[in-house]
Design a protein around this motif. Structure first.
Motif, mmCIF file in Angstrom:
data_model
loop_
_atom_site.group_PDB
_atom_site.id
_atom_site.type_symbol
_atom_site.label_atom_id
_atom_site.label_comp_id
_atom_site.label_asym_id
_atom_site.label_seq_id
_atom_site.Cartn_x
_atom_site.Cartn_y
_atom_site.Cartn_z
ATOM 1 N N ILE A 1 0.719 -1.084 0.063
ATOM 2 C CA ILE A 1 -0.123 -0.032 -0.116
ATOM 3 C C ILE A 1 0.854 1.232 -0.004
ATOM 4 N N ASP A 2 1.994 1.507 0.705
ATOM 5 C CA ASP A 2 2.829 2.476 0.862
ATOM 6 C C ASP A 2 3.497 2.711 -0.497
ATOM 7 N N ILE A 3 4.029 1.592 -1.352
ATOM 8 C CA ILE A 3 4.655 1.586 -2.431
ATOM 9 C C ILE A 3 3.660 2.068 -3.591
ATOM 10 N N ALA A 4 2.231 1.764 -3.655
ATOM 11 C CA ALA A 4 1.369 2.056 -4.521
ATOM 12 C C ALA A 4 0.978 3.823 -4.405
ATOM 13 N N SER A 5 0.833 4.174 -2.793
ATOM 14 C CA SER A 5 0.745 5.364 -2.454
ATOM 15 C C SER A 5 1.835 6.512 -3.030
ATOM 16 N N ALA A 6 3.238 5.933 -2.776
ATOM 17 C CA ALA A 6 4.432 6.585 -3.173
ATOM 18 C C ALA A 6 4.019 6.882 -4.787
ATOM 19 N N LYS A 7 3.920 5.765 -5.501
ATOM 20 C CA LYS A 7 3.765 5.802 -7.255
ATOM 21 C C LYS A 7 2.624 6.804 -7.502
ATOM 22 N N GLU A 8 1.502 6.830 -6.766
ATOM 23 C CA GLU A 8 0.355 7.651 -7.178
ATOM 24 C C GLU A 8 0.756 9.035 -6.916
ATOM 25 N N VAL A 9 1.232 9.373 -5.708
ATOM 26 C CA VAL A 9 1.758 10.702 -5.473
ATOM 27 C C VAL A 9 2.780 11.502 -6.352
ATOM 28 N N LEU A 10 4.039 10.545 -6.792
ATOM 29 C CA LEU A 10 5.096 11.078 -7.319
ATOM 30 C C LEU A 10 5.043 11.023 -8.706
ATOM 31 N N THR A 11 4.213 10.305 -9.128
ATOM 32 C CA THR A 11 3.804 10.488 -10.714
ATOM 33 C C THR A 11 2.653 11.338 -11.331
ATOM 34 N N ASP A 12 1.882 12.055 -10.225
ATOM 35 C CA ASP A 12 1.060 13.024 -10.302
ATOM 36 C C ASP A 12 1.645 14.327 -9.943
ATOM 37 N N PRO A 13 1.925 15.190 -10.972
ATOM 38 C CA PRO A 13 2.685 16.513 -10.838
ATOM 39 C C PRO A 13 2.118 17.216 -9.943
ATOM 40 N N GLU A 14 0.822 17.518 -9.632
ATOM 41 C CA GLU A 14 0.219 18.378 -8.687
ATOM 42 C C GLU A 14 0.406 17.825 -7.323
ATOM 43 N N MET A 15 0.104 16.470 -7.092
ATOM 44 C CA MET A 15 0.575 15.883 -5.961
ATOM 45 C C MET A 15 2.029 15.936 -5.548
ATOM 46 N N ARG A 16 2.807 15.758 -6.525
ATOM 47 C CA ARG A 16 4.089 15.674 -6.078
ATOM 48 C C ARG A 16 4.656 17.137 -5.776
ATOM 49 N N GLN A 17 4.052 18.134 -6.373
ATOM 50 C CA GLN A 17 4.364 19.533 -6.040
ATOM 51 C C GLN A 17 4.075 19.811 -4.810
ATOM 52 N N LYS A 18 2.639 19.268 -4.317
ATOM 53 C CA LYS A 18 2.284 19.612 -2.784
ATOM 54 C C LYS A 18 3.357 18.748 -2.111
ATOM 55 N N PHE A 19 3.628 17.656 -2.303
ATOM 56 C CA PHE A 19 4.391 16.935 -1.367
ATOM 57 C C PHE A 19 5.928 17.586 -1.105
ATOM 58 N N ASP A 20 6.217 18.140 -2.082
ATOM 59 C CA ASP A 20 7.780 18.665 -2.316
ATOM 60 C C ASP A 20 7.688 20.142 -1.357
ATOM 61 N N ALA A 21 6.332 20.501 -1.322
ATOM 62 C CA ALA A 21 6.184 21.715 -0.513
ATOM 63 C C ALA A 21 6.037 21.314 1.031
ATOM 64 N N GLY A 22 6.147 19.983 1.219
ATOM 65 C CA GLY A 22 5.906 19.742 2.835
ATOM 66 C C GLY A 22 4.468 19.336 3.228
ATOM 67 N N GLU A 23 3.655 18.989 1.960
ATOM 68 C CA GLU A 23 2.290 18.337 2.439
ATOM 69 C C GLU A 23 2.326 17.181 1.896
ATOM 70 N N ASP A 24 1.435 16.262 2.682
ATOM 71 C CA ASP A 24 1.166 14.926 2.206
ATOM 72 C C ASP A 24 -0.293 14.880 1.685
ATOM 73 N N PRO A 25 -0.266 14.955 0.304
ATOM 74 C CA PRO A 25 -1.532 14.878 -0.195
ATOM 75 C C PRO A 25 -2.632 13.777 -0.193
ATOM 76 N N LEU A 26 -1.903 12.564 0.617
ATOM 77 C CA LEU A 26 -2.794 11.427 0.931
ATOM 78 C C LEU A 26 -3.043 11.387 2.389
ATOM 79 N N ASP A 27 -2.674 12.342 3.118
ATOM 80 C CA ASP A 27 -2.980 12.454 4.672
ATOM 81 C C ASP A 27 -4.554 13.043 4.719
#
Length: 498
Positions: free
Chosen positions: A438-464
């Motif tokens: 589940i963690d691996i799938a979550s990581a793939k979903e976030v990091l392959t989505d430009p908008e979600m990845r940008q949020k994560f890089d800014a310090g926000e977990d879009p899946l929290d």
């Protein structure tokens, strides 16, 4: 025939003589002036001088001098205008001419003595003051100025003695009084500049040498020193300007030309390096700053600058490990530089060392509390640190923060195959695999989505769920609301590779 020839020659000579007379009369009309015209020029000069129109007044006094070059007063009055315009050097010849025409003209002697004293010409000034006192023993100004002239000579002896024994602080103290008496003397300012240089205060040396360049007609030595001082402080453009002034005085001056070539080469390299950075050609800028360090290895400022800018460029091209090394060296060289700390903090973020990034941003804020960029960087680093203590999608997939989509998908495939629950038989192992999957799938979903990845890089977990609005709606929170392994034993995973 001979008589005719002689008559022809005589006629030509007569014509030439007549022409010369006519020309003389014409020149007298152009250059000469009647007493009335001269008086008119003097009167207009006086009125314009009283009105503060100095340039116009000077023009009339020029005309008065040309009209009557034997009148000592016209020279004296023109000198007065030149002095009012701050042109003491130009006034001196007029005062000297007035004294030559009238040796007992005490006002001109006193005025000339005052100028000579301000220029530091003590012997000549003394002669003028003594000449005034010889004819007018009670002249108070001449008495005072003669006393100051004698004091100046004594001060110079004291200053030279202190300088000779290496007591530069005492020399500076004595020279303060010297400069007060003779502010137009370049020698005193040059000596004081030398003392400041020896005491390690180049800025004050520059303050003395700058006016000294204007107090001599040919002061190449002062221009060269100024250029060297600015160069040592990293002010390469000012250095180039001063060395060019030296070459304007003498283009064949070997010392000035040698330094000019060095400054010009380094200045060009620095300008090009910054242009490359502005054009986002960071690798080329790194190479150019490497050339800067080779061109000038002796002066620490330029090496410090080069290291700091290379640090910045390495962060931009996301070379995290090398950036940390170079930025750390740059920080050692310039510990109070907030920009270096900012850049190293960004390198630490690239390397996922968030605690160190926070430390650098906090230290940078101490040196530049008003920087919005540093304040925002600190906030982002703190968010990333907090997030990393929960879960880091980059670490889950084992990829760098700079990884592209293809690298992320490749890492996901490998780990998904490794941690697929069907690969495990024991119940405990299967549950652990489910969690990891589940963690691996979550990581793939976030990091392959430009908008979600940008949020994560800014310090926000879009899946929290805490960050989801409307109770987690929005299509990205499924790992927290849906566990495919809890839906029954007949569920089978299908890998999505795009």
């Amino acid at each position: 025939m001979e008589s005719s020839g002689r008559n022809g020659v005589s006629g030509v000579l007569f014509s030439l003589s007549l022409l010369c007379v006519i020309l003389d009369l014409q020149l007298d009309g152009v250059l000469g002036a009647t007493p009335v015209e001269i008086e008119q020029h003097l009167e207009m000069g006086r009125k314009l001088l009283a009105a503060g129109q100095l340039a116009e007044a000077l023009s009339h006094y020029h005309s008065a001098v040309e009209g009557d070059s034997k009148n000592y007063l016209t020279y004296y009055k023109r000198a007065a205008v030149l002095l009012a315009m701050g042109k003491s050097k130009s006034a001196l010849p007029d005062l000297t001419k007035a004294i030559q025409l009238k040796p007992d003209f005490l006002a001109a002697r006193l005025q000339r003595g005052n100028i000579l004293l301000k220029q530091g010409s003590t012997q000549e000034a003394m002669e003028d003051f003594e000449a005034v006192l010889q004819r007018s023993p009670e002249q108070e100004e001449a008495q005072d100025q003669l006393t100051r002239t004698i004091e100046l000579e004594e001060l110079w002896e004291e200053a030279h003695a202190a300088h000779h024994r290496g007591d530069y602080s005492s020399t500076i103290t004595v020279l303060e009084r010297v400069i007060e008496i003779s502010p137009w003397d370049p020698a005193s300012r040059e000596l004081r500049a030398d003392c400041f240089i020896r005491l390690g205060d180049p800025q004050k040396a520059i303050q003395d040498l700058t006016p000294a360049t204007r107090l001599r007609n040919d002061n190449r030595a002062a221009f060269l020193k100024l250029s060297l001082l600015h160069y040592s402080l990293g002010e390469h453009r000012e250095s180039l300007n001063h060395i060019r002034e030296c070459l304007r005085l003498d283009q064949d001056d070997k010392e000035c030309f040698g330094h000019y070539k060095q400054v010009k080469k380094l200045s060009k390299q620095l300008d090009v390096a910054e242009e490359l950075i502005q054009s986002e050609r960071y690798q080329e800028a790194i190479d150019k700053y490497g050339s800067v360090m080779k061109t000038e290895p002796q002066i620490q400022y330029y090496t410090n600058l080069a290291k700091a800018r290379i640090c910045f460029c390495l962060v931009k091209i996301k070379e995290a490990h090398e950036a940390i090394d170079v930025c750390s060296e740059a920080h050692q060289r310039d510990p109070r530089n907030a920009q270096i700390l900012r850049d190293r903090a960004e390198a630490f973020i690239l390397n996922q060392d968030y605690d160190k990034a926070v430390e650098d941003y906090q230290e940078a804020r101490e040196f530049d509390a008003d920087s919005i960029e540093i304040r925002e960087g600190l906030d982002r680093a703190q968010k990333l640190l907090k997030l990393s203590r929960k879960r880091d999608y980059y670490k889950i997939l084992g990829v760098n923060r700079s990884a592209n989509k293809q690298e992320i998908i490749k890492a996901y495939r490998k780990l998904a195959q490794q941690w697929h629950p069907d690969n495990f038989q024991a119940e405990a192992d299967k549950k652990e695999a489910e969690k990891r999957f589940i963690d691996i799938a979550s990581a793939k979903e976030v990091l392959t989505d430009p908008e979600m990845r940008q949020k994560f890089d800014a310090g926000e977990d879009p899946l929290d769920p805490e960050n989801q609005q409307g109770g987690g709606q929005g299509g990205h929170a499924w790992p927290f609301h849906f566990n495919p392994f809890e839906s029954g034993g007949n569920f089978h995973f299908k890998f999505q590779y795009n």
